[in-house]
Motif scaffolding. Structure first.
Motif, PDB file in Angstrom:
ATOM      1  N   ARG A  19      83.487 -26.296  53.574  1.00 28.36           N
ATOM      2  CA  ARG A  19      82.506 -25.763  52.628  1.00 28.36           C
ATOM      3  C   ARG A  19      82.581 -24.244  52.584  1.00 28.36           C
ATOM      4  O   ARG A  19      82.922 -23.600  53.576  1.00 28.36           O
ATOM      5  CB  ARG A  19      81.090 -26.189  53.021  1.00 28.36           C
TER       6      ARG A  19
ATOM      7  N   GLY B  11      78.522 -20.065  50.660  1.00 28.70           N
ATOM      8  CA  GLY B  11      77.372 -20.351  49.806  1.00 28.70           C
ATOM      9  C   GLY B  11      76.933 -21.798  49.912  1.00 28.70           C
ATOM     10  O   GLY B  11      75.728 -22.107  49.926  1.00 28.70           O
ATOM     11  N   GLU B  12      77.897 -22.735  50.002  1.00 29.83           N
ATOM     12  CA  GLU B  12      77.561 -24.154  50.141  1.00 29.83           C
ATOM     13  C   GLU B  12      76.888 -24.427  51.471  1.00 29.83           C
ATOM     14  O   GLU B  12      75.933 -25.220  51.550  1.00 29.83           O
ATOM     15  CB  GLU B  12      78.837 -24.998  50.008  1.00 29.83           C
TER      16      GLU B  12
ATOM     17  N   ASP C 158      75.103 -22.269  53.209  1.00 27.33           N
ATOM     18  CA  ASP C 158      73.756 -21.697  53.142  1.00 27.33           C
ATOM     19  C   ASP C 158      72.794 -22.627  52.400  1.00 27.33           C
ATOM     20  O   ASP C 158      71.664 -22.862  52.853  1.00 27.33           O
ATOM     21  CB  ASP C 158      73.810 -20.333  52.450  1.00 27.33           C
ATOM     22  N   ARG C 159      73.252 -23.158  51.281  1.00 31.65           N
ATOM     23  CA  ARG C 159      72.390 -24.063  50.504  1.00 31.65           C
ATOM     24  C   ARG C 159      72.046 -25.324  51.304  1.00 31.65           C
ATOM     25  O   ARG C 159      70.907 -25.776  51.297  1.00 31.65           O
ATOM     26  CB  ARG C 159      73.075 -24.448  49.184  1.00 31.65           C
ATOM     27  N   ARG C 160      73.053 -25.872  52.000  1.00 32.24           N
ATOM     28  CA  ARG C 160      72.817 -27.105  52.754  1.00 32.24           C
ATOM     29  C   ARG C 160      71.873 -26.861  53.932  1.00 32.24           C
ATOM     30  O   ARG C 160      70.985 -27.682  54.200  1.00 32.24           O
ATOM     31  CB  ARG C 160      74.150 -27.681  53.259  1.00 32.24           C
TER      32      ARG C 160
ATOM     33  N   ARG D 248      69.507 -24.604  54.230  1.00 32.09           N
ATOM     34  CA  ARG D 248      68.133 -24.413  53.747  1.00 32.09           C
ATOM     35  C   ARG D 248      67.545 -25.719  53.195  1.00 32.09           C
ATOM     36  O   ARG D 248      66.357 -25.989  53.359  1.00 32.09           O
ATOM     37  CB  ARG D 248      68.110 -23.301  52.690  1.00 32.09           C
ATOM     38  N   GLU D 249      68.383 -26.512  52.591  1.00 29.61           N
ATOM     39  CA  GLU D 249      67.920 -27.800  52.062  1.00 29.61           C
ATOM     40  C   GLU D 249      67.449 -28.715  53.196  1.00 29.61           C
ATOM     41  O   GLU D 249      66.367 -29.313  53.136  1.00 29.61           O
ATOM     42  CB  GLU D 249      69.070 -28.471  51.291  1.00 29.61           C
TER      43      GLU D 249
END
Length: 363
Positions: free
Chosen positions: A104, A107-108, A110-112, A114-115
């Protein structure tokens, strides 16, 4: 997704840890329940590739992975202890499996992170280190890390056992919602009947390294097929009383109840009664009546556990609502509705009446 444990055996020296385990799990959550020493952790470690079975195969999605190391399997494991990297922040703990996979972008990842953190209710704790978290927050972090990278198999080994009661209650509800429609296989082990009943998932009852029963947990609670299943799904523990069949009836400490179906006179049986089904108020027609002596009144929150001595030798516990005061040595009468008595033979098999009673799951 499927996880198949086929003829799994684990033997160490002269001890049998698992024996003749045949289990097939598919998408969604399955609960594994049994007392300490039943083999729950060993079974999960075999599924994860952390313990090599003495015999049998582990098959994931049709592929035999028995000889494949844990690192090369698509498996996530959450332990009873809070296992987090102490020098890393919550954010970095959750991100660590994603970074190791190297599949990943930044950015991917980081998004995961936080999700998953938001999903577990720790989105505002990402900058803290484990030592700055409560026990519940640490375990949420460990679960978030396991969820961060999607895995074919998610194993949770009594993850709430070390938490306080209120926190366990809250996290149970969260996890039930989380895993209800989870993709992949989720196997959750526990020794707590309340946890298994709360999740209401397909349940595997384990006993001394063997599978005792697989089925619907509510049905097994209402109609336990064996004494072990009844005991495993009962908390507080069952009251067990001796009985003997005499001419179509069972005699138990001076009380009588109908014998299940046709039973041979003189046969020894075991009667099992859950504490909340024992009353000291006047029983209804046909209720079993046991003259007793009060030994101890144990108050726990809004419940009183009354410890009774019946026939001068047998202990009986009644779970009574509210805070009640009793004096040790006081005489008492204990009542039990025969419909709430389970009868087992000496080997632990259930003896069924002509019409098995419907037992209230919450009553």
């Amino acid at each position: 997704m499927t996880l198949i444990l086929e003829d799994i055996c684990v033997r160490r020296r002269d001890e049998i840890w698992l024996d003749d385990i045949d289990l097939e799990l598919s998408d969604g959550m399955t609960t594994l329940i049994g007392p300490m020493g039943a083999g729950k952790t060993t079974l999960m470690r075999v599924a994860a590739g952390l313990v090599s079975p003495t015999g049998g195969r582990v098959i994931v999605n049709g592929k035999d992975v028995t000889s494949i190391s844990a690192r090369k399997r698509s498996v996530a494991f959450v332990y009873q202890q809070f296992i987090n990297y102490p020098s890393l922040s919550v954010y970095e703990n959750i991100a660590s499996p994603l970074r190791q996979a190297r599949t990943r972008t930044k950015g991917e990842i980081d998004r995961r992170v936080r999700e998953v953190a938001e999903l577990m209710g720790i989105g505002d704790l990402l900058g803290r280190r484990p030592a700055e978290l409560s026990g519940g927050q640490q375990q949420r972090t460990a679960i978030a890390r396991a969820l961060a990278r999607p895995a074919d198999v998610l194993l949770l080994d009594e993850p709430l056992a070390n938490l306080d009661y209120k926190l366990r209650e809250r996290l149970r509800a969260d996890l039930k919602d989380l895993f209800r429609d989870s993709p992949g296989v989720v196997l959750y082990s526990t020794a707590d009947p309340a946890e298994a009943l709360t999740f209401a998932a397909p349940t595997v009852v384990l006993s001394q390294g063997r599978i005792e029963r697989v089925g619907d947990v509510a049905d097994m609670y209402r109609h336990p097929p064996t004494l072990h299943v009844a005991a495993t799904l009962s908390d507080p523990p069952l009251n067990l009383l001796p009985g003997v069949v005499r001419e179509g009836r069972i005699e138990c400490l001076g009380a009588w109840l109908p014998a299940p179906r046709a039973q041979v006179s003189g046969r020894q049986v075991v009667l099992a009664v859950r504490p909340h089904q024992v009353s000291i108020a006047a029983g209804g027609p046909g209720a079993l009546e046991f003259p007793a002596e009060i030994r101890l009144a144990e108050v726990t929150g809004g419940v009183t556990f009354l410890h009774l001595l019946v026939a001068g030798e047998r202990h009986l516990v009644a779970q009574l609502p509210g805070t009640r005061r009793f004096e040790p040595g006081e005489p008492a009468l204990a009542y039990v509705d025969p419909a709430h008595v389970f009868v087992f033979d000496e080997s632990g098999g259930r003896l069924l009446a002509e019409s098995a009673p419907e037992v209230d799951l919450h009553g």
